[in-house]
Design a protein around this motif. Structure first.
Motif, PDB file in Angstrom:
ATOM      1  N   SER A 126       1.087  -1.055  -0.016  1.00 17.86           N
ATOM      2  CA  SER A 126       0.438  -0.166  -0.009  1.00 17.86           C
ATOM      3  C   SER A 126       1.015   1.426   0.211  1.00 17.86           C
ATOM      4  O   SER A 126       0.379   2.279  -0.752  1.00 17.86           O
ATOM      5  CB  SER A 126      -0.762  -0.127   0.973  1.00 17.86           C
ATOM      6  N   TYR A 127       2.240   1.700   0.963  1.00 12.68           N
ATOM      7  CA  TYR A 127       2.465   2.613   1.201  1.00 12.68           C
ATOM      8  C   TYR A 127       4.131   3.016   0.689  1.00 12.68           C
ATOM      9  O   TYR A 127       4.341   4.368   0.229  1.00 12.68           O
ATOM     10  CB  TYR A 127       2.602   2.612   2.397  1.00 12.68           C
ATOM     11  N   ILE A 128       4.536   1.330  -0.300  1.00  8.06           N
ATOM     12  CA  ILE A 128       5.750   1.734  -1.306  1.00  8.06           C
ATOM     13  C   ILE A 128       5.517   0.546  -2.254  1.00  8.06           C
ATOM     14  O   ILE A 128       6.665   1.998  -3.209  1.00  8.06           O
ATOM     15  CB  ILE A 128       6.637   0.714  -0.759  1.00  8.06           C
ATOM     16  N   VAL A 129       4.909  -0.132  -2.918  1.00  9.27           N
ATOM     17  CA  VAL A 129       4.498   0.040  -4.077  1.00  9.27           C
ATOM     18  C   VAL A 129       4.206   0.285  -5.018  1.00  9.27           C
ATOM     19  O   VAL A 129       4.100   0.790  -6.052  1.00  9.27           O
ATOM     20  CB  VAL A 129       4.677  -2.167  -4.187  1.00  9.27           C
ATOM     21  N   ILE A 130       2.327   0.753  -4.608  1.00  9.91           N
ATOM     22  CA  ILE A 130       2.199   1.191  -4.585  1.00  9.91           C
ATOM     23  C   ILE A 130       2.497   2.606  -5.378  1.00  9.91           C
ATOM     24  O   ILE A 130       1.896   2.710  -6.329  1.00  9.91           O
ATOM     25  CB  ILE A 130       0.275   1.071  -4.234  1.00  9.91           C
ATOM     26  N   PRO A 131       2.756   2.723  -4.809  1.00 12.76           N
ATOM     27  CA  PRO A 131       3.291   4.683  -5.213  1.00 12.76           C
ATOM     28  C   PRO A 131       4.291   4.337  -5.852  1.00 12.76           C
ATOM     29  O   PRO A 131       4.073   5.562  -7.118  1.00 12.76           O
ATOM     30  CB  PRO A 131       3.891   5.759  -3.633  1.00 12.76           C
ATOM     31  N   LEU A 132       5.049   3.655  -5.712  1.00  7.57           N
ATOM     32  CA  LEU A 132       6.164   3.583  -7.152  1.00  7.57           C
ATOM     33  C   LEU A 132       5.386   3.393  -8.704  1.00  7.57           C
ATOM     34  O   LEU A 132       6.185   3.862  -9.109  1.00  7.57           O
ATOM     35  CB  LEU A 132       7.361   2.749  -6.620  1.00  7.57           C
ATOM     36  N   VAL A 133       5.313   2.542  -8.758  1.00  9.34           N
ATOM     37  CA  VAL A 133       4.713   1.814  -9.195  1.00  9.34           C
ATOM     38  C   VAL A 133       3.485   2.870 -10.088  1.00  9.34           C
ATOM     39  O   VAL A 133       3.477   3.552 -11.381  1.00  9.34           O
ATOM     40  CB  VAL A 133       3.313   0.393  -9.602  1.00  9.34           C
ATOM     41  N   SER A 134       2.916   3.950  -9.272  1.00  8.90           N
ATOM     42  CA  SER A 134       1.678   5.846  -9.686  1.00  8.90           C
ATOM     43  C   SER A 134       2.843   6.034 -10.682  1.00  8.90           C
ATOM     44  O   SER A 134       2.907   6.649 -11.383  1.00  8.90           O
ATOM     45  CB  SER A 134       0.829   5.746  -8.481  1.00  8.90           C
ATOM     46  N   ALA A 184       2.916  -4.113 -16.909  1.00 10.10           N
ATOM     47  CA  ALA A 184       1.572  -4.589 -16.670  1.00 10.10           C
ATOM     48  C   ALA A 184       1.168  -5.738 -15.981  1.00 10.10           C
ATOM     49  O   ALA A 184       0.305  -6.309 -15.380  1.00 10.10           O
ATOM     50  CB  ALA A 184       0.884  -5.281 -18.432  1.00 10.10           C
ATOM     51  N   VAL A 185       1.921  -6.591 -16.286  1.00 10.29           N
ATOM     52  CA  VAL A 185       2.697  -7.897 -14.735  1.00 10.29           C
ATOM     53  C   VAL A 185       2.346  -6.799 -13.631  1.00 10.29           C
ATOM     54  O   VAL A 185       1.282  -8.029 -12.694  1.00 10.29           O
ATOM     55  CB  VAL A 185       3.708  -8.651 -15.360  1.00 10.29           C
ATOM     56  N   THR A 186       3.254  -6.089 -13.363  1.00 10.43           N
ATOM     57  CA  THR A 186       2.769  -5.468 -12.381  1.00 10.43           C
ATOM     58  C   THR A 186       1.980  -5.062 -11.467  1.00 10.43           C
ATOM     59  O   THR A 186       1.307  -5.228 -10.335  1.00 10.43           O
ATOM     60  CB  THR A 186       4.515  -4.167 -12.125  1.00 10.43           C
ATOM     61  N   VAL A 187       1.038  -3.932 -12.573  1.00  9.26           N
ATOM     62  CA  VAL A 187      -0.206  -3.959 -12.204  1.00  9.26           C
ATOM     63  C   VAL A 187      -1.092  -4.775 -11.696  1.00  9.26           C
ATOM     64  O   VAL A 187      -2.429  -4.445 -10.894  1.00  9.26           O
ATOM     65  CB  VAL A 187      -0.822  -2.903 -13.340  1.00  9.26           C
ATOM     66  N   ILE A 188      -1.752  -5.919 -12.943  1.00  5.30           N
ATOM     67  CA  ILE A 188      -2.197  -6.792 -12.668  1.00  5.30           C
ATOM     68  C   ILE A 188      -2.301  -7.794 -11.339  1.00  5.30           C
ATOM     69  O   ILE A 188      -2.672  -7.916 -10.300  1.00  5.30           O
ATOM     70  CB  ILE A 188      -2.234  -8.308 -13.137  1.00  5.30           C
ATOM     71  N   LEU A 189      -0.515  -8.230 -10.794  1.00  7.88           N
ATOM     72  CA  LEU A 189      -0.497  -9.114  -9.916  1.00  7.88           C
ATOM     73  C   LEU A 189      -0.522  -7.931  -8.061  1.00  7.88           C
ATOM     74  O   LEU A 189      -1.033  -8.468  -7.465  1.00  7.88           O
ATOM     75  CB  LEU A 189       0.864  -8.914  -9.289  1.00  7.88           C
ATOM     76  N   VAL A 190      -0.180  -6.785  -8.500  1.00  7.81           N
ATOM     77  CA  VAL A 190      -0.670  -6.587  -7.529  1.00  7.81           C
ATOM     78  C   VAL A 190      -2.008  -5.793  -6.929  1.00  7.81           C
ATOM     79  O   VAL A 190      -2.484  -5.755  -6.096  1.00  7.81           O
ATOM     80  CB  VAL A 190      -0.439  -4.491  -7.578  1.00  7.81           C
ATOM     81  N   ASN A 191      -2.366  -5.851  -8.271  1.00 12.25           N
ATOM     82  CA  ASN A 191      -4.135  -5.672  -8.300  1.00 12.25           C
ATOM     83  C   ASN A 191      -4.482  -6.881  -7.323  1.00 12.25           C
ATOM     84  O   ASN A 191      -5.474  -6.839  -6.635  1.00 12.25           O
ATOM     85  CB  ASN A 191      -5.132  -4.644  -9.343  1.00 12.25           C
ATOM     86  N   ILE A 192      -3.720  -8.090  -7.205  1.00 13.13           N
ATOM     87  CA  ILE A 192      -5.032  -9.339  -7.257  1.00 13.13           C
ATOM     88  C   ILE A 192      -4.305  -9.519  -6.148  1.00 13.13           C
ATOM     89  O   ILE A 192      -5.585  -9.871  -4.437  1.00 13.13           O
ATOM     90  CB  ILE A 192      -4.033 -10.464  -7.806  1.00 13.13           C
ATOM     91  N   LEU A 193      -3.086  -8.709  -5.196  1.00 12.57           N
ATOM     92  CA  LEU A 193      -2.317  -8.979  -4.040  1.00 12.57           C
ATOM     93  C   LEU A 193      -3.407  -7.356  -2.978  1.00 12.57           C
ATOM     94  O   LEU A 193      -3.340  -8.287  -1.859  1.00 12.57           O
ATOM     95  CB  LEU A 193      -1.111  -9.088  -3.959  1.00 12.57           C
ATOM     96  N   ALA A 194      -4.086  -6.952  -3.045  1.00  6.59           N
ATOM     97  CA  ALA A 194      -4.274  -5.832  -2.759  1.00  6.59           C
ATOM     98  C   ALA A 194      -5.802  -5.657  -2.861  1.00  6.59           C
ATOM     99  O   ALA A 194      -6.784  -4.693  -2.369  1.00  6.59           O
ATOM    100  CB  ALA A 194      -4.253  -4.355  -3.605  1.00  6.59           C
ATOM    101  N   ALA A 195      -6.172  -6.692  -3.225  1.00  9.11           N
ATOM    102  CA  ALA A 195      -8.138  -6.359  -3.445  1.00  9.11           C
ATOM    103  C   ALA A 195      -8.789  -6.848  -2.368  1.00  9.11           C
ATOM    104  O   ALA A 195     -10.043  -5.691  -2.087  1.00  9.11           O
ATOM    105  CB  ALA A 195      -8.111  -8.078  -4.077  1.00  9.11           C
ATOM    106  N   GLY A 196      -8.594  -7.389  -1.105  1.00  9.79           N
ATOM    107  CA  GLY A 196      -8.997  -7.602  -0.071  1.00  9.79           C
ATOM    108  C   GLY A 196      -8.688  -6.487   0.962  1.00  9.79           C
ATOM    109  O   GLY A 196      -9.192  -6.023   2.060  1.00  9.79           O
ATOM    110  N   ARG A 227      -7.147   3.556   1.543  1.00 17.22           N
ATOM    111  CA  ARG A 227      -7.365   3.935   0.361  1.00 17.22           C
ATOM    112  C   ARG A 227      -6.088   4.658  -1.133  1.00 17.22           C
ATOM    113  O   ARG A 227      -6.794   4.564  -1.831  1.00 17.22           O
ATOM    114  CB  ARG A 227      -7.194   5.841   1.000  1.00 17.22           C
ATOM    115  N   PHE A 228      -4.907   4.017  -0.423  1.00 14.65           N
ATOM    116  CA  PHE A 228      -3.830   4.181  -1.569  1.00 14.65           C
ATOM    117  C   PHE A 228      -4.454   2.850  -2.391  1.00 14.65           C
ATOM    118  O   PHE A 228      -4.449   2.918  -3.130  1.00 14.65           O
ATOM    119  CB  PHE A 228      -2.701   3.972  -1.298  1.00 14.65           C
ATOM    120  N   ALA A 229      -4.603   1.761  -1.300  1.00 14.94           N
ATOM    121  CA  ALA A 229      -4.428   0.352  -2.708  1.00 14.94           C
ATOM    122  C   ALA A 229      -6.835   0.437  -3.006  1.00 14.94           C
ATOM    123  O   ALA A 229      -6.740  -0.256  -4.019  1.00 14.94           O
ATOM    124  CB  ALA A 229      -4.955  -0.870  -1.161  1.00 14.94           C
TER     125      ALA A 229
END
Length: 623
Positions: A262-270, A302-314, A318-320
């Motif tokens: 939520s606070y490291i991977v998602i901001p970097l990908v963004s 694309a792989v990163t975005v899909i994987l992060v979406n699956i892992l962050a599903a639950g 707010r970041f997720a």
């Protein structure tokens, strides 16, 4: 001393050293024993739950140990067992989800055995060193792994994201435990090797096999929870409450992982998304469509975005939530641009199996982006189903990667040759005056078909055609000439197994020639009848010269080394077996004679200068 008294004494001693109360220390010990017991029961439980999969893993470990010890090639058996192991694990999860009777379980296990046997029969006579078997097998195993994750949660109250999270955690736990065990055993073995008696170095490879091939997968399987089965009760209705507790614990996202994503991977990908979008917008009319280096970057994105979406599903933060809302919608146009760019590249260079997978993955990523954009996280299992379907398409003829790429490359090669008048009576007519673009197409297609072992399917090429030896003679130009220049390289070799005939000569030298050479270089010296002689390589002329001279500078005989390279300059790029006649050069006069036997030679032309080198034997005789 009684066991209980000894146990209490140890606890008191630990209490004294650590400052903890006896009760606290006893509780820690109890918890440790309970945890260890659970781990051991989990391993034995996984053997009962996945017996066939573990049997295949055991067979793989045994065969690898045999291969290490005997150097026997068992790769085809290994791959068949790998397919059997993953399909057996997937079959078990399918049985737990949809069936109850043990008859169905036995049928599914039989299907896994048949799949392993069918795979072996399919690759038994195939060239396993080529890319086709490896790529097909990797894609098949990848699809089976996702089937293993998706089958137990189809139309279940547990979602695919939770199944993926459980497997994700289990993978890291198994790798961590395996690495620690391997490190510990390796340290023990190293101590024995240095301090007690020497060990065979292969013992480390054997240890790695049993730790990472057998223990790690078994431990991974032991951490996979039993998901709700048919009727939401599972195979054992009486244990549903306990299974639900274990299921909740193993599918939950750890706090550490939630913070990391939520606070490291998602901001970097963004941030990377913003940079990538800016690059595309700034270069959409120029470099983007031809920048093949960006292709791998976009796939990784694309792989990163899909994987992060699956892992962050639950995840509820707010970041997720914002990432799940925005990232799939941004992913779709970016991947669409890349698909168009890949199609433009295919139009120029033809379809290869790697670009086939790039385009196929792009289509999958677009579909995954639509699923993530429209459907709730609970429906993420559709992504797994799509992935399995795309994998199946890519390995099943006639639309698989290798069948389509082969026919496309043969068609591109044939059309290019026909356009330049190079096909007549079903054979290739050499033509050295092609444009650079057509040369590149021909070279690219022939190289690709050669690398995939498909040249024998090209009807208009000789049956024994090889790129390095026959390309120049067949097509009339060098496959490795630089476009826009007359650069060409020729290499020739003699068979090292053939003996050197020295009959009629007294002296044998071995020499290395290099042209252009700026200085005189002595090859060897000899004495005869009280006089000293030297054999010297000198610059000058079209390729230098080799002179046999008497002490004082009196020249006996010379040989122009340019003769060697003028003979070979019209040869194809590589000729690996010169005949004895092709390798032999001679020079003779009334004072002596020389013979030169070429072992290897290389010639390069850049349009202005010729460079060459040669390794050869020199025979000398006097008259």
């Amino acid at each position: 001393m009684h066991k209980k008294a000894l146990h209490d004494t140890l606890i008191i001693e630990e209490n004294r050293k650590s400052g903890k109360s006896t009760k606290e220390v006893r509780n820690i010990g109890v918890k440790w024993y309970i945890s260890l017991g659970k781990r051991l029961r989990g391993l034995t439980g996984s053997a009962a739950r996945f017996p066939l999969a573990i049997a295949f893993l055991l067979a793989i470990a045994v065969m690898l140990s045999v291969e290490i010890g005997t150097d026997r090639d068992v790769s085809k058996y290994l791959l068949a067992c790998a397919v059997g192991a993953v399909s057996a694990a997937a079959a078990q999860t399918a049985w737990e989800r949809f069936f109850k009777g043990h008859g169905a379980r036995l049928l599914l296990m039989g299907g896994s055995l048949l799949s392993a046997a069918a795979y072996y029969l399919a690759v038994r006579n195939a060239d396993i060193t080529g890319p086709e078997v490896g790529v097909r097998t990797a894609v098949l195993l990848f699809a089976l792994v996702f089937a293993f994750l998706w089958l137990p949660v189809i139309r279940s109250r547990v979602g695919f994201s939770e199944s993926f999270m459980a497997a994700f955690k289990s993978l890291f736990h198994s790798l961590l435990y395996s690495a620690v065990i391997m490190g510990g055993i390796a340290a023990i073995l190293a101590a024995i090797d240095r301090l007690i008696w020497p060990l065979d170095n292969r013992v480390y490879a054997h240890t790695a096999v049993w730790v990472f091939v057998l223990f790690a997968p078994v431990f991974f399987l032991s951490l996979i929870p039993v998901y709700p089965g048919r009727g939401e009760d599972g195979p054992d209705p009486a244990g549903r409450e306990e299974r639900d507790m274990v299921l909740a614990a193993r599918t939950a996202c750890p706090r550490f992982l939630e913070i990391l994503i939520s606070y490291i991977v998602i901001p970097l990908v963004s941030v990377f998304t913003v940079i990538l979008a800016a690059y595309i917008l700034l270069n959409i009319q120029s470099e983007f469509w031809t920048d093949n280096l960006l292709e791998s970057m976009l796939i990784s994105y694309a792989v990163t975005v899909i994987l992060v979406n699956i892992l962050a599903a639950g995840m509820k933060n707010r970041f997720a939530a914002l990432f799940r809302l925005i990232s799939p919608k941004v992913l779709i146009p970016i991947v669409l641009f890349q698909i168009v760019s890949s199609f433009l590249t295919v139009r120029d260079t033809g379809l290869t199996y790697s670009r086939y997978y790039v385009i196929l993955f792009g289509l999958f990523a677009v579909c995954a982006g639509l699923v993530l954009s429209i459907l709730p996280p609970k429906r993420n299992g559709i992504i797994a189903a799509l992935l399995i379907a795309f994998c199946a398409v890519s390995i099943l003829p006639p639309v698989d990667a290798f069948t389509l790429s082969r026919s496309n490359q043969i068609g591109l090669l044939e059309s290019t040759l026909e356009r330049n008048g190079m096909l007549a009576d079903g054979a290739v007519v050499p033509n050295g005056s092609l444009s650079d673009a057509d040369r590149k197409k021909i070279v690219s297609s022939v190289e690709y078909l050669g690398n995939t072992g498909e040249l024998n399917r090209v009807s208009f090429l000789p049956a024994d055609f090889t790129i390095y030896e026959d390309f120049y003679d067949t097509f009339g130009f060098d496959a490795y000439a630089m476009p826009g220049t007359s650069y060409r390289t020729v290499s020739v070799y003699s068979d090292a197994a053939l003996p050197v005939d020295i009959a009629g000569y007294e002296y044998l030298f071995q020499a290395y020639l290099n042209y252009p050479e700026d200085t005189n270089r002595e090859i060897g010296r000899l004495s005869r009848d009280g006089a000293d002689y030297s054999l010297t390589a000198m610059p000058g002329g079209t390729g230098g010269k080799i002179i046999l001279s008497k002490e004082g500078g009196e020249e006996l005989i010379r040989f122009d080394t340019g003769e060697i390279f003028s003979r070979y300059e019209t040869y194809p790029v590589s000729k690996s077996a010169l005949t004895p006649e092709e390798a032999l050069f001679t020079a003779e006069n009334d004072r002596g004679r020389l013979a030169f036997i070429v072992q290897s030679a290389s010639i390069s032309f850049d349009g202005k200068q010729t460079y060459f080198s040669a390794q050869l034997y020199i025979l000398a005789d006097f008259k």
